[in-house]
Design a protein around this motif. Structure first.
Motif, mmCIF file in Angstrom:
data_model
loop_
_atom_site.group_PDB
_atom_site.id
_atom_site.type_symbol
_atom_site.label_atom_id
_atom_site.label_comp_id
_atom_site.label_asym_id
_atom_site.label_seq_id
_atom_site.Cartn_x
_atom_site.Cartn_y
_atom_site.Cartn_z
ATOM 1 N N GLY A 1 -64.483 10.133 7.969
ATOM 2 C CA GLY A 1 -65.657 9.532 7.414
ATOM 3 C C GLY A 1 -67.087 10.623 7.738
ATOM 4 N N PRO A 2 -68.180 9.931 7.411
ATOM 5 C CA PRO A 2 -69.346 11.013 7.221
ATOM 6 C C PRO A 2 -69.790 11.756 8.635
ATOM 7 C CG PRO A 2 -70.095 8.506 7.339
ATOM 8 C CD PRO A 2 -68.561 8.651 7.168
ATOM 9 N N PHE A 3 -69.522 11.094 9.867
ATOM 10 C CA PHE A 3 -69.680 11.704 11.015
ATOM 11 C C PHE A 3 -69.059 13.189 11.129
ATOM 12 C CE2 PHE A 3 -71.067 7.540 12.650
ATOM 13 C CZ PHE A 3 -72.477 7.803 12.699
ATOM 14 N N TYR A 4 -67.613 13.085 10.690
ATOM 15 C CA TYR A 4 -66.788 14.178 10.935
ATOM 16 C C TYR A 4 -67.334 15.208 9.695
ATOM 17 C CZ TYR A 4 -62.666 16.916 10.102
ATOM 18 O OH TYR A 4 -61.672 18.200 10.000
ATOM 19 N N THR A 5 -67.771 14.679 8.595
ATOM 20 C CA THR A 5 -68.399 15.795 7.765
ATOM 21 C C THR A 5 -69.584 16.212 8.121
ATOM 22 O OG1 THR A 5 -67.296 14.559 5.837
ATOM 23 C CG2 THR A 5 -68.973 16.037 5.192
ATOM 24 N N ALA B 1 -70.527 21.352 18.024
ATOM 25 C CA ALA B 1 -70.780 20.425 16.910
ATOM 26 C C ALA B 1 -69.734 19.801 16.012
ATOM 27 C CB ALA B 1 -71.581 21.318 15.688
ATOM 28 N N ILE B 2 -68.411 20.463 15.904
ATOM 29 C CA ILE B 2 -67.377 19.811 15.220
ATOM 30 C C ILE B 2 -66.867 18.767 16.280
ATOM 31 C CG2 ILE B 2 -64.955 20.366 14.603
ATOM 32 C CD1 ILE B 2 -65.818 23.091 13.577
ATOM 33 N N GLY C 1 -70.599 16.873 11.370
ATOM 34 C CA GLY C 1 -70.270 18.035 12.113
ATOM 35 C C GLY C 1 -69.921 19.192 11.720
ATOM 36 N N LEU C 2 -69.069 19.273 10.593
ATOM 37 C CA LEU C 2 -68.744 20.544 9.671
ATOM 38 C C LEU C 2 -70.208 21.070 9.330
ATOM 39 C CD1 LEU C 2 -65.495 19.449 7.979
ATOM 40 C CD2 LEU C 2 -65.761 20.652 9.913
ATOM 41 N N LEU C 3 -71.221 20.229 8.542
ATOM 42 C CA LEU C 3 -72.143 20.642 8.009
ATOM 43 C C LEU C 3 -73.247 21.429 8.990
ATOM 44 C CD1 LEU C 3 -73.091 17.685 5.692
ATOM 45 C CD2 LEU C 3 -72.512 20.119 5.032
#
Length: 290
Positions: free
Chosen positions: A236-240, A278-279, A242-244
């Motif tokens: 989901g958006p939390f994973y993405t 962060a990831i 973290g990548l941002l």
């Protein structure tokens, strides 16, 4: 033996296994935690988590002792490493091997509490850690070997949680290698002039004048690979998110390394702890039980 002599000896051993420089422990720990949480699809087994955290500290410390033993004839000639205990003669080579063996044995005692596949993979991890320092003699990009060694906690985590290593586990390991090449090339940029004179091979020497471009390309490929994994697995958006955040951190590293100064390259290397964190934060929030 006087108290001061004992304390000096303990200080030398601490420097040998780099307990005074914990960033290496964190760079080894973050991908292991990614593997534990993603293999569990939530909160991992507490016993496995404890074993992997303690084992990470032990194996990173053992790896440092092995590395200094392997590089004992080079470190004295390198500005950054000339004060290491083996280079200065404070510790004898046999002591470094004894410390590495004791720490590896302690880590193995922990791992035997897990399943057979995890135990087998731990032996592979030990062989990778022991062989990596010697690859700098003949392999143009030893950072790739380091990437496998530092990321091997990922398949071990999958084995511990699931009893097998899925395609996701191997994909995460492959992506992790790209990240390691990026940050360890920054590390190698610090020692490049010394390494050229000593005949040691590193990715910083291999990439030459394209080193900054190569580092940023590896960051980009790593983050794209992790994004692809997220899309594949439906994260989901939390994973993405973290990548941002990790991408912003990688962009900051460009500012640090673009002039190729020793100080900037070393700061960028150390700052990778925050990229890994962060990831993990994104993984943790994405996998949090709902």
């Amino acid at each position: 033996m006087k108290t001061s002599a004992v304390l000096a000896r303990l200080d030398a051993y601490e420097k040998l296994i780099r307990l005074d420089k914990p960033v290496g422990i964190l760079l080894l720990l973050w991908p292991t935690l990614w593997g534990l949480w993603l293999s569990a699809s939530g909160i991992p087994d507490w016993r496995a988590l404890w074993i992997f955290v303690v084992g990470t500290v032990l194996m990173r410390s053992a790896g440092c002792a092995i590395n200094d033993y392997a590089d004992r004839h080079f470190d004295a000639a390198v500005e950054r490493t000339k004060d290491r205990p083996l280079a200065t003669g404070l510790i004898q080579p046999w002591e470094a091997l004894a410390v590495a063996a004791a720490l590896s044995l302690a880590a193995f005692v922990l791992v035997v509490r897990l399943n057979l596949l995890t135990i087998v993979l731990s032996v592979v991890a030990l062989l990778l850690a022991a062989s990596y320092p010697f690859t700098k003699r003949f392999f143009a990009m030893p950072q790739a070997v380091l990437g496998v060694a530092f990321g091997f906690g990922i398949p071990m985590a999958f084995a511990a949680q699931l009893g097998r290593v899925t395609a996701l586990g191997w994909a995460l390991l492959a992506a992790h290698v790209l990240w390691t090449i990026a940050y360890d090339t920054e590390y190698a940029m610090v020692d490049r002039n010394d390494d050229v004179q000593l005949g040691i091979k590193t990715s910083a020497i291999l990439f030459g004048k394209h080193d900054v471009l190569a580092v940023m390309a590896c960051y980009a490929l790593f983050l794209l690979a992790m994004l692809g994994i997220g899309i594949w697995q439906g994260y989901g958006p939390f994973y993405t998110g973290g990548l941002l955040v990790a991408a912003v951190i990688a962009g900051y590293h460009y500012r640090l390394i673009r002039d190729r100064s020793r100080e900037g390259a070393f700061k960028a290397f150390r700052h990778n702890n925050w990229l890994g964190a962060a990831i993990f934060a994104g993984v943790l929030l994405d996998q949090w039980p709902r």
